[in-house]
Design an enzyme around this catalytic site. Sequence first.
Site, PDB file in Angstrom:
ATOM      1  N   THR A   1       8.361   5.924  -2.705  1.00 48.10           N
ATOM      2  CA  THR A   1       9.391   4.937  -3.047  1.00 48.10           C
ATOM      3  C   THR A   1      10.408   5.519  -4.015  1.00 48.10           C
ATOM      4  OG1 THR A   1       7.762   3.178  -2.785  1.00 48.10           O
ATOM      5  CG2 THR A   1       9.778   2.633  -3.967  1.00 48.10           C
ATOM      6  N   THR A   2       9.904   6.157  -5.083  1.00 48.17           N
ATOM      7  CA  THR A   2      10.791   6.731  -6.095  1.00 48.17           C
ATOM      8  C   THR A   2      11.634   7.850  -5.520  1.00 48.17           C
ATOM      9  OG1 THR A   2       9.056   6.208  -7.689  1.00 48.17           O
ATOM     10  CG2 THR A   2      10.846   7.611  -8.474  1.00 48.17           C
TER      11      THR A   2
ATOM     12  N   ILE B   1      -0.155   7.146 -10.193  1.00 45.50           N
ATOM     13  CA  ILE B   1       0.973   7.764  -9.499  1.00 45.50           C
ATOM     14  C   ILE B   1       2.202   7.131 -10.144  1.00 45.50           C
ATOM     15  CG2 ILE B   1       2.135   8.154  -7.295  1.00 45.50           C
ATOM     16  CD1 ILE B   1      -0.591   7.973  -5.940  1.00 45.50           C
TER      17      ILE B   1
ATOM     18  N   LYS C   1      -3.497   3.783  -3.820  1.00 46.44           N
ATOM     19  CA  LYS C   1      -2.560   3.543  -4.921  1.00 46.44           C
ATOM     20  C   LYS C   1      -2.348   2.040  -4.962  1.00 46.44           C
ATOM     21  CE  LYS C   1       2.226   4.257  -6.434  1.00 46.44           C
ATOM     22  NZ  LYS C   1       3.553   4.827  -6.106  1.00 46.44           N
TER      23      LYS C   1
ATOM     24  N   TYR D   1      -1.456   2.769   0.153  1.00 44.47           N
ATOM     25  CA  TYR D   1      -0.514   2.334  -0.890  1.00 44.47           C
ATOM     26  C   TYR D   1      -0.275   0.847  -0.718  1.00 44.47           C
ATOM     27  CZ  TYR D   1       3.867   2.269  -3.654  1.00 44.47           C
ATOM     28  OH  TYR D   1       4.867   1.999  -4.568  1.00 44.47           O
TER      29      TYR D   1
ATOM     30  N   TYR E   1       7.787  -5.299   6.719  1.00 42.55           N
ATOM     31  CA  TYR E   1       8.564  -6.164   7.613  1.00 42.55           C
ATOM     32  C   TYR E   1       7.720  -6.753   8.748  1.00 42.55           C
ATOM     33  CZ  TYR E   1      12.323  -8.251  10.259  1.00 42.55           C
ATOM     34  OH  TYR E   1      13.105  -9.162  10.907  1.00 42.55           O
TER      35      TYR E   1
ATOM     36  N   ARG F   1       7.001  -5.234  -2.313  1.00 39.17           N
ATOM     37  CA  ARG F   1       7.997  -4.571  -1.470  1.00 39.17           C
ATOM     38  C   ARG F   1       7.739  -4.768   0.020  1.00 39.17           C
ATOM     39  NH1 ARG F   1      11.538  -0.520  -3.488  1.00 39.17           N
ATOM     40  NH2 ARG F   1      11.282  -0.113  -5.710  1.00 39.17           N
TER      41      ARG F   1
END
Length: 295
Positions: A48-49, A207, A165, A137, A111, A142
């Site tokens: 993501t980052t 993380i 994570k 994850y 989604y 999100r």
Amino acid sequence: MRTPVFTGNCVAIATPFDANGNINYDAFGRLIDNQIEGGVDAICVCGTTGESATMTIREHIAVVEYCVKRVNHRVKVIAGAGSNDTSAAVYLSLHAQDSGADALLHVTPYYNKCSQAGLVKHYEYIADRTELPIILYNVPSRTGVSFTAESYQILAQNPKINGVKEASGNFSLLAHTRHLCGDDFYVWSGNDDQVVPMMSLGAKGVISVASNIIPGVMREMTHLCLDNDFQAASKLQIEYMDLIDALFCDVNPIPVKEALNLMGMEAGPVRLPLCELSEKNHERLRAAMAAKGLL
């Protein structure tokens, strides 16, 4: 018994872009080296980052390959390979495997909002087609979907699924997962503000977004926990709460890239639809960084 992909601090590394929006590999290389010099135990690339959501497939593959070569076995490299399309996730996984990555990070499909049965089938399908260990994850804020502890229990039976994570912020889920899955299904914090409490419940580290600018602090915090010195680790967690909160005053990775730019690390802009910080949040971030001697 499985061994964890890493213990301690893994940076969720940002991807620097130049003024034209292209990947700035020179700056990326310096950022990787800075993290290793700061003592990180692993690097997670194209998460993501790292703005993987706005990378082309070709860019994604190239960034993973570059990171693996630059790291050159100094620490573990965990390659983001998640997708809401299971076949695309397999494709990215195989390329990461071919590049020499040590493990994969797979976010829950977004989604589609699949069922728990769909989640299990998605991850089993990927695990059957790659040799690398997989870190799940879970970030429902999100993706719109969260694992249950019972789904973790099923997936924990697969030897290629190393752990998760966990970024739901749900401590009840964490406790039930630890109860149902045993000691060799590993958990890592996905939230910088929850590292110590999660590690007190058995998480193996973090993380981390914050590690992009304070790798030494995040390493110390996690290793104090691993050494069962939760009192000292708690002091660090509390001491850095203002800075960590400032790094999430807007959608990640907007603030952390701005922080890197303020430190001269040439992270560059974020890609649309993300956009620059407001002036109010910029000043909040700057003040939090100044208070910790980062400017």
